[in-house]
Design a protein around this motif. Structure first.
Motif, mmCIF file in Angstrom:
data_model
loop_
_atom_site.group_PDB
_atom_site.id
_atom_site.type_symbol
_atom_site.label_atom_id
_atom_site.label_comp_id
_atom_site.label_asym_id
_atom_site.label_seq_id
_atom_site.Cartn_x
_atom_site.Cartn_y
_atom_site.Cartn_z
ATOM 1 N N ARG A 35 0.823 -1.216 0.058
ATOM 2 C CA ARG A 35 -0.189 0.036 0.169
ATOM 3 C C ARG A 35 0.928 1.152 0.016
ATOM 4 O O ARG A 35 1.581 1.538 1.111
ATOM 5 N N ILE A 36 0.959 1.877 -1.066
ATOM 6 C CA ILE A 36 1.677 3.062 -1.095
ATOM 7 C C ILE A 36 0.711 4.320 -1.898
ATOM 8 O O ILE A 36 0.363 4.157 -3.246
ATOM 9 N N TYR A 37 0.425 5.481 -1.196
ATOM 10 C CA TYR A 37 -0.322 6.432 -1.676
ATOM 11 C C TYR A 37 0.633 7.775 -1.445
ATOM 12 O O TYR A 37 1.492 7.891 -0.574
ATOM 13 N N ASN A 38 0.542 8.801 -2.468
ATOM 14 C CA ASN A 38 1.180 10.103 -2.104
ATOM 15 C C ASN A 38 0.703 10.872 -1.104
ATOM 16 O O ASN A 38 -0.237 11.071 -1.084
ATOM 17 N N THR A 39 1.583 11.237 -0.393
ATOM 18 C CA THR A 39 1.353 12.150 0.825
ATOM 19 C C THR A 39 1.662 13.364 0.655
ATOM 20 O O THR A 39 1.558 14.446 1.518
ATOM 21 N N LYS A 40 2.395 13.935 -0.581
ATOM 22 C CA LYS A 40 2.930 15.366 -0.752
ATOM 23 C C LYS A 40 1.866 16.545 -0.849
ATOM 24 O O LYS A 40 2.289 17.423 0.039
#
Length: 250
Positions: free
Chosen positions: A181-186
């Motif tokens: 599970r990898i989503y962008n937090t920028k």
């Protein structure tokens, strides 16, 4: 998305067809990326991959034949100790047909993915394919020896060098499953929406482990944290679980 690993070959009817929030149910009532509190169709295609006679077998359908009788019949009869399955909600402007439905096959692996990899989108549009296919090939081509550590290192590099909403995916061969599970937090304005939408939930059962993008029932599901990486490998008496954490350095 759905993945199942079991000690012995088993059916996936419960998870795909019979659970209160089965994959078939979620093809009509899945959470929507624009607003995860709302629900709607994920029926731009569907597919399933599993191991049969020590080989990967993949069945996919396009939008017009999503969850048709022949696909349900395959689901009803399949038995394996490794499965992945996917309902597609296509990114705007990408081609919608059976070949673009997940899971994809490359070398000796099957792969499915939730999210958009913006860094690969122009190439995908130019070639009439999907960003997922480019992501898949990039991941494997740069995974040293196709080992667990090689796959982890390749994924970690992609997570640090590309722009994406989510890289969340399942990768399997005829012996093991990788899930992350990898989503962008920028972008802080999008981060909460991504946290609510690009999820993976894990449930340990007797003799099996199920991971799904949404809980399939009201049982005891563990929500995996962002940047989780899990390697699952079934043996005759147990399922080995190895967990790591993707590190974002930029």
């Amino acid at each position: 998305m759905l993945a199942k690993v079991s000690i012995f070959p088993t059916s996936i009817q419960e998870e795909m067809l019979l659970s209160p929030y089965s994959m078939q149910y979620l093809s009509k009532h899945g959470r929507l990326p624009e607003d995860p509190e709302t629900h709607g169709e994920h029926n731009d295609g569907c597919g399933i991959a599993f191991v049969k006679n020590n080989q990967l077998e993949i069945h996919r359908r396009d939008k017009d034949h999503s969850w048709d009788y022949t696909f349900r019949l395959i689901v009803e009869n399949a038995k394996s100790n490794l499965f992945i399955a996917h309902n597609r909600k296509a990114y705007k402007d990408l081609t919608i047909n059976e070949k673009r439905s997940h899971p994809f096959l490359y070398q000796t692996f099957a792969f499915c993915h939730n999210g958009g990899v913006y860094s690969f989108m122009d190439e995908a549009l130019d070639h009439g394919i999907t960003d997922t296919e480019i992501f898949f090939k990039e991941l494997l081509d740069k995974a040293e020896n196709k080992s667990s550590q090689g796959i982890f290192n390749s994924l970690n590099n992609i997570a640090n060098t590309t722009d994406y909403s989510s890289l969340t995916g399942f990768l399997m061969n005829n012996q093991e499953l990788f899930a992350w599970r990898i989503y962008n937090t920028k972008n802080k304005e999008r981060a909460q929406r991504f946290e609510d939408y690009y999820t993976l939930w894990l449930k340990n059962n007797k003799g099996s482990v199920v991971i799904a993008s949404e809980p399939l029932d009201n049982g005891n599901w563990e929500k995996l944290p962002n940047f989780s990486f899990i390697h699952l490998k079934p043996t005759p008496d147990r399922i080995d679980q190895f967990r790591k954490h993707i590190t974002i350095t930029r």
